[in-house]
Design a protein around this motif. Structure first.
Motif, PDB file in Angstrom:
ATOM      1  N   ALA A 163       0.839  -1.214   0.000  1.00 36.44           N
ATOM      2  CA  ALA A 163       0.000   0.000   0.000  1.00 36.44           C
ATOM      3  C   ALA A 163       0.866   1.254   0.000  1.00 36.44           C
ATOM      4  O   ALA A 163       0.596   2.222  -0.726  1.00 36.44           O
ATOM      5  N   LEU A 164       1.932   1.240   0.801  1.00 37.52           N
ATOM      6  CA  LEU A 164       2.825   2.409   0.854  1.00 37.52           C
ATOM      7  C   LEU A 164       3.485   2.637  -0.504  1.00 37.52           C
ATOM      8  O   LEU A 164       3.571   3.766  -0.996  1.00 37.52           O
ATOM      9  N   ARG A 165       3.936   1.540  -1.113  1.00 38.88           N
ATOM     10  CA  ARG A 165       4.572   1.683  -2.422  1.00 38.88           C
ATOM     11  C   ARG A 165       3.583   2.277  -3.433  1.00 38.88           C
ATOM     12  O   ARG A 165       3.942   3.167  -4.214  1.00 38.88           O
ATOM     13  N   ASP A 166       2.344   1.798  -3.402  1.00 42.54           N
ATOM     14  CA  ASP A 166       1.334   2.316  -4.336  1.00 42.54           C
ATOM     15  C   ASP A 166       1.053   3.800  -4.099  1.00 42.54           C
ATOM     16  O   ASP A 166       0.935   4.581  -5.042  1.00 42.54           O
ATOM     17  N   GLU A 167       0.943   4.136  -2.808  1.00 37.59           N
ATOM     18  CA  GLU A 167       0.666   5.548  -2.472  1.00 37.59           C
ATOM     19  C   GLU A 167       1.793   6.465  -2.952  1.00 37.59           C
ATOM     20  O   GLU A 167       1.556   7.511  -3.528  1.00 37.59           O
ATOM     21  N   LEU A 168       3.005   6.034  -2.687  1.00 41.04           N
ATOM     22  CA  LEU A 168       4.150   6.862  -3.088  1.00 41.04           C
ATOM     23  C   LEU A 168       4.276   6.935  -4.607  1.00 41.04           C
ATOM     24  O   LEU A 168       4.622   7.980  -5.163  1.00 41.04           O
ATOM     25  N   ALA A 169       3.983   5.811  -5.255  1.00 36.68           N
ATOM     26  CA  ALA A 169       4.052   5.810  -6.725  1.00 36.68           C
ATOM     27  C   ALA A 169       3.016   6.779  -7.296  1.00 36.68           C
ATOM     28  O   ALA A 169       3.295   7.527  -8.241  1.00 36.68           O
ATOM     29  N   GLU A 170       1.837   6.803  -6.681  1.00 40.12           N
ATOM     30  CA  GLU A 170       0.789   7.702  -7.147  1.00 40.12           C
ATOM     31  C   GLU A 170       1.215   9.169  -6.955  1.00 40.12           C
ATOM     32  O   GLU A 170       1.049  10.002  -7.847  1.00 40.12           O
ATOM     33  N   LEU A 171       1.789   9.431  -5.790  1.00 41.74           N
ATOM     34  CA  LEU A 171       2.261  10.798  -5.515  1.00 41.74           C
ATOM     35  C   LEU A 171       3.344  11.192  -6.526  1.00 41.74           C
ATOM     36  O   LEU A 171       3.336  12.298  -7.082  1.00 41.74           O
ATOM     37  N   GLY A 172       4.264  10.262  -6.761  1.00 45.24           N
ATOM     38  CA  GLY A 172       5.346  10.527  -7.722  1.00 45.24           C
ATOM     39  C   GLY A 172       4.792  10.803  -9.114  1.00 45.24           C
ATOM     40  O   GLY A 172       5.248  11.723  -9.805  1.00 45.24           O
ATOM     41  N   ASN A 173       3.785  10.020  -9.513  1.00 47.80           N
ATOM     42  CA  ASN A 173       3.181  10.226 -10.840  1.00 47.80           C
ATOM     43  C   ASN A 173       2.502  11.593 -10.919  1.00 47.80           C
ATOM     44  O   ASN A 173       2.560  12.259 -11.949  1.00 47.80           O
ATOM     45  N   GLU A 174       1.844  11.950  -9.829  1.00 47.96           N
ATOM     46  CA  GLU A 174       1.159  13.248  -9.840  1.00 47.96           C
ATOM     47  C   GLU A 174       2.164  14.395  -9.929  1.00 47.96           C
ATOM     48  O   GLU A 174       1.954  15.353 -10.658  1.00 47.96           O
ATOM     49  N   LEU A 175       3.241  14.268  -9.190  1.00 44.77           N
ATOM     50  CA  LEU A 175       4.258  15.329  -9.231  1.00 44.77           C
ATOM     51  C   LEU A 175       4.903  15.411 -10.610  1.00 44.77           C
ATOM     52  O   LEU A 175       5.093  16.499 -11.155  1.00 44.77           O
ATOM     53  N   SER A 176       5.204  14.245 -11.169  1.00 42.30           N
ATOM     54  CA  SER A 176       5.853  14.292 -12.486  1.00 42.30           C
ATOM     55  C   SER A 176       4.861  14.675 -13.581  1.00 42.30           C
ATOM     56  O   SER A 176       5.258  15.079 -14.669  1.00 42.30           O
ATOM     57  N   GLY A 177       3.562  14.582 -13.287  1.00 38.97           N
ATOM     58  CA  GLY A 177       2.545  14.980 -14.264  1.00 38.97           C
ATOM     59  C   GLY A 177       2.359  16.488 -14.335  1.00 38.97           C
ATOM     60  O   GLY A 177       1.664  16.980 -15.218  1.00 38.97           O
ATOM     61  N   MET A 178       2.966  17.208 -13.425  1.00 35.87           N
ATOM     62  CA  MET A 178       2.843  18.670 -13.477  1.00 35.87           C
ATOM     63  C   MET A 178       3.834  19.198 -14.513  1.00 35.87           C
ATOM     64  O   MET A 178       5.040  19.087 -14.338  1.00 35.87           O
ATOM     65  N   GLU A 179       3.287  19.750 -15.576  1.00 30.16           N
ATOM     66  CA  GLU A 179       4.118  20.204 -16.696  1.00 30.16           C
ATOM     67  C   GLU A 179       5.038  21.346 -16.266  1.00 30.16           C
ATOM     68  O   GLU A 179       4.617  22.213 -15.498  1.00 30.16           O
ATOM     69  N   PRO A 180       6.264  21.352 -16.776  1.00 33.12           N
ATOM     70  CA  PRO A 180       7.130  22.511 -16.487  1.00 33.12           C
ATOM     71  C   PRO A 180       6.505  23.782 -17.054  1.00 33.12           C
ATOM     72  O   PRO A 180       5.865  23.755 -18.102  1.00 33.12           O
ATOM     73  N   LEU A 181       6.686  24.872 -16.343  1.00 31.81           N
ATOM     74  CA  LEU A 181       6.119  26.148 -16.781  1.00 31.81           C
ATOM     75  C   LEU A 181       7.117  26.860 -17.677  1.00 31.81           C
ATOM     76  O   LEU A 181       8.327  26.731 -17.491  1.00 31.81           O
ATOM     77  N   MET A 182       6.598  27.611 -18.622  1.00 34.02           N
ATOM     78  CA  MET A 182       7.482  28.418 -19.471  1.00 34.02           C
ATOM     79  C   MET A 182       7.772  29.737 -18.759  1.00 34.02           C
ATOM     80  O   MET A 182       6.851  30.389 -18.283  1.00 34.02           O
ATOM     81  N   PRO A 183       9.036  30.115 -18.683  1.00 33.95           N
ATOM     82  CA  PRO A 183       9.331  31.418 -18.063  1.00 33.95           C
ATOM     83  C   PRO A 183       8.725  32.535 -18.914  1.00 33.95           C
ATOM     84  O   PRO A 183       8.559  32.361 -20.118  1.00 33.95           O
ATOM     85  N   PRO A 184       8.405  33.676 -18.308  1.00 35.14           N
ATOM     86  CA  PRO A 184       7.847  34.770 -19.101  1.00 35.14           C
ATOM     87  C   PRO A 184       8.821  35.214 -20.178  1.00 35.14           C
ATOM     88  O   PRO A 184      10.039  35.163 -19.982  1.00 35.14           O
ATOM     89  N   ALA A 185       8.256  35.633 -21.299  1.00 41.35           N
ATOM     90  CA  ALA A 185       9.103  36.000 -22.442  1.00 41.35           C
ATOM     91  C   ALA A 185      10.002  37.192 -22.142  1.00 41.35           C
ATOM     92  O   ALA A 185      11.053  37.360 -22.759  1.00 41.35           O
ATOM     93  N   ASP A 186       9.599  38.015 -21.192  1.00 40.32           N
ATOM     94  CA  ASP A 186      10.392  39.222 -20.924  1.00 40.32           C
ATOM     95  C   ASP A 186      11.391  39.013 -19.783  1.00 40.32           C
ATOM     96  O   ASP A 186      11.937  39.961 -19.263  1.00 40.32           O
ATOM     97  N   LEU A 187      11.590  37.765 -19.375  1.00 38.44           N
ATOM     98  CA  LEU A 187      12.488  37.516 -18.236  1.00 38.44           C
ATOM     99  C   LEU A 187      13.953  37.816 -18.588  1.00 38.44           C
ATOM    100  O   LEU A 187      14.694  38.391 -17.808  1.00 38.44           O
ATOM    101  N   ARG A 188      14.302  37.392 -19.787  1.00 36.92           N
ATOM    102  CA  ARG A 188      15.725  37.376 -20.134  1.00 36.92           C
ATOM    103  C   ARG A 188      16.306  38.750 -20.450  1.00 36.92           C
ATOM    104  O   ARG A 188      17.424  39.059 -20.071  1.00 36.92           O
ATOM    105  N   HIS A 189      15.522  39.553 -21.149  1.00 33.16           N
ATOM    106  CA  HIS A 189      16.185  40.730 -21.702  1.00 33.16           C
ATOM    107  C   HIS A 189      16.573  41.795 -20.673  1.00 33.16           C
ATOM    108  O   HIS A 189      17.619  42.424 -20.852  1.00 33.16           O
ATOM    109  N   PRO A 190      15.852  41.994 -19.574  1.00 35.00           N
ATOM    110  CA  PRO A 190      16.391  42.935 -18.570  1.00 35.00           C
ATOM    111  C   PRO A 190      17.706  42.446 -17.956  1.00 35.00           C
ATOM    112  O   PRO A 190      18.595  43.242 -17.673  1.00 35.00           O
ATOM    113  N   VAL A 191      17.823  41.132 -17.796  1.00 35.77           N
ATOM    114  CA  VAL A 191      19.064  40.581 -17.236  1.00 35.77           C
ATOM    115  C   VAL A 191      20.211  40.845 -18.207  1.00 35.77           C
ATOM    116  O   VAL A 191      21.273  41.361 -17.824  1.00 35.77           O
ATOM    117  N   MET A 192      19.964  40.530 -19.481  1.00 38.65           N
ATOM    118  CA  MET A 192      21.047  40.684 -20.448  1.00 38.65           C
ATOM    119  C   MET A 192      21.385  42.152 -20.694  1.00 38.65           C
ATOM    120  O   MET A 192      22.532  42.495 -20.953  1.00 38.65           O
TER     121      MET A 192
END
Lengths: 260, 179
Positions: free
Chosen positions: A39-68
């Motif tokens: 049961a613990l393995r299943d629960e943790l696997a489910e949590l892991g799947n949910e976390l990895s299912g969260m798509e990476p976010l795209m940084p805002p397009a204007d993030l880079r140019h003030p830095v540069m």
């Protein structure tokens, strides 16, 4: 049925892909006999799947140019002065503020504005003489931040914000466009009129103003401000339309709330 | 042509090659922004932190020890800056609003958005020490050794924080589902 700590550790290690083949065999044998461990393995696997299912976010397009922009300013200045460490120490000691950091440090910035008293209620058709450079709102200290919008389109990215100080309203454009873009700003309040234009470190932005509207044409990476006079200081809405090749890319509004 | 490695880009940046630094920025802005966002749950703060991280990295390039990996170093700055931001936030305001959630799109997409929102909210309820290791493991795909290097803590501690963090996250999610 309880789970021995050793196997809890192995279940976590398995989840993290950090388990040896030997330990995996050990864990599999244990899990086959222990329902809680399963049961613990299943629960943790489910949590892991949910976390990895969260798509990476795209940084805002204007993030880079003030830095540069800031990095390039430092680099250019260091080449001129021959002392990158001192330059950096001075620059990065400054507070990093969303609005203020977009300004290139080390560049002498002054304000060229026509005074409100000089402006008639007639809108300007020719604003060539009003072009100047911009002041930093942080060091100027007079402007208060207001409404803003972010753009992250294929053709156009960056931000537009509406700041104010008394009757002065400043539309601050920090944009990068891949193609020529026309930006039409219209105001619903007839007490507002065009009062000046300033741009930072660039050429090639053109401005025309009519009654109740200002049109800016730009291409590439640009930072500029359109100054408006809001005589009544009443609440106002600035409608913005971004057009490229005759097609509207985006429409939005910036609101100015009446100051108490 | 193969991409220049981080060490090469760092060396060139140190010599004043801003294009080399921009290549590093392009390479790592997304993971750094994501780490900051998962730590802070606020897009504006994540953007500010990401910008600060790269400016600080540029400022301290001379201090960077090439025996470590550049990404470890930059992730460490990102997590420290995120925790600083959290500390400032807790001093000045309480979180009173749920961050914006997209509500458009097909049902399945909405459900996924909602679930993501629940997980992110649950993540915000656990202590930053635990949140940090979960972010590094599950969003940055770092292994125990890399997490240990980034946080400068023994691997054993990484494991224990990860286990406890997951337990706390599971509980927080279960509590939210009951609400």
């Amino acid at each position: 049925m309880t789970i021995e700590q050793k196997y809890i550790d192995l279940i976590n290690a398995e989840m993290d892909d950090e388990i040896s083949a030997e330990d995996q065999a050990l864990l599999d044998a244990y899990i086959a006999q222990n329902a809680d461990a399963r049961a613990l393995r299943d629960e943790l696997a489910e949590l892991g799947n949910e976390l990895s299912g969260m798509e990476p976010l795209m940084p805002p397009a204007d993030l880079r140019h003030p830095v540069m922009r800031q990095v390039r300013t430092v680099t250019d200045q260091a080449i001129t002065d021959g002392g990158i460490s001192e330059m950096l120490a001075g620059l990065f000691g400054l507070p990093l503020i969303r609005y203020g950091m977009s300004f290139a440090a080390g560049v002498v910035l002054t304000v060229t504005l026509i005074g409100s008293d000089q402006a008639s209620r007639q809108a300007f058709e020719d604003v060539t003489n009003l072009v100047g450079t911009m002041s930093d709102t942080e060091t100027g200290g007079a402007l208060s931040s207001g409404d803003s919008m972010m753009l992250a389109l294929n053709e156009l990215a960056g931000s537009v914000s509406l700041n104010s100080a008394g009757p002065l309203m400043v539309l601050d454009f920090d944009l990068a466009s891949a193609t020529p873009v026309e930006i039409v700003a219209t105001f619903d309040n007839r007490d507002i009129w065009f009062n000046g234009f300033a741009q930072l470190e660039s050429q090639g932005t053109s401005v025309s103003a009519g009654t109740g509207s200002v049109t800016v044409r730009m291409e590439g990476q640009r930072r500029y401000a359109v100054y408006l006079h809001n005589a009544s200081q009443d609440a106002a809405t600035v409608n913005l339309r971004f057009v490229a090749a005759g097609e509207t890319l985006h429409e939005g509004q910036l609101r100015f709330a009446k100051q108490n | 042509m193969s991409k220049p490695d981080d060490t090469d880009l760092v060396q060139r940046s140190r010599k004043g090659d801003s294009q080399a630094f921009e290549a590093l920025l392009i390479r790592y802005e997304k993971p750094v922004y994501n780490a900051a966002y998962r730590m802070l749950d606020n897009a504006d703060d994540a953007r500010d932190v990401t910008q600060t991280v790269f400016l600080k990295a540029y400022e301290h390039l001379d201090d960077f020890n090439p025996k470590y990996r550049f990404f470890s170093w930059v992730y460490r700055i990102a997590l420290n800056e995120s925790v600083n931001c959290l500390n400032k936030r807790s001093r000045t305001e309480e979180l009173t609003q749920e961050p914006e959630t997209k509500t458009r799109g097909p049902d399945a997409e909405m459900e996924q958005e909602l679930r993501n929102r629940q997980i992110q909210s649950a993540l915000m309820t656990i202590k930053p020490d635990y949140r940090t290791v979960i972010v590094l493991k599950h969003f940055m795909d770092c292994n125990y050794l890399e997490i240990s290097e980034i946080l400068d803590i023994p691997e054993k501690k990484v494991k224990s924080r990860l286990y406890s963090g997951r337990q706390l996250l599971k509980e927080a999610l279960a509590n939210r589902q009951q609400m």
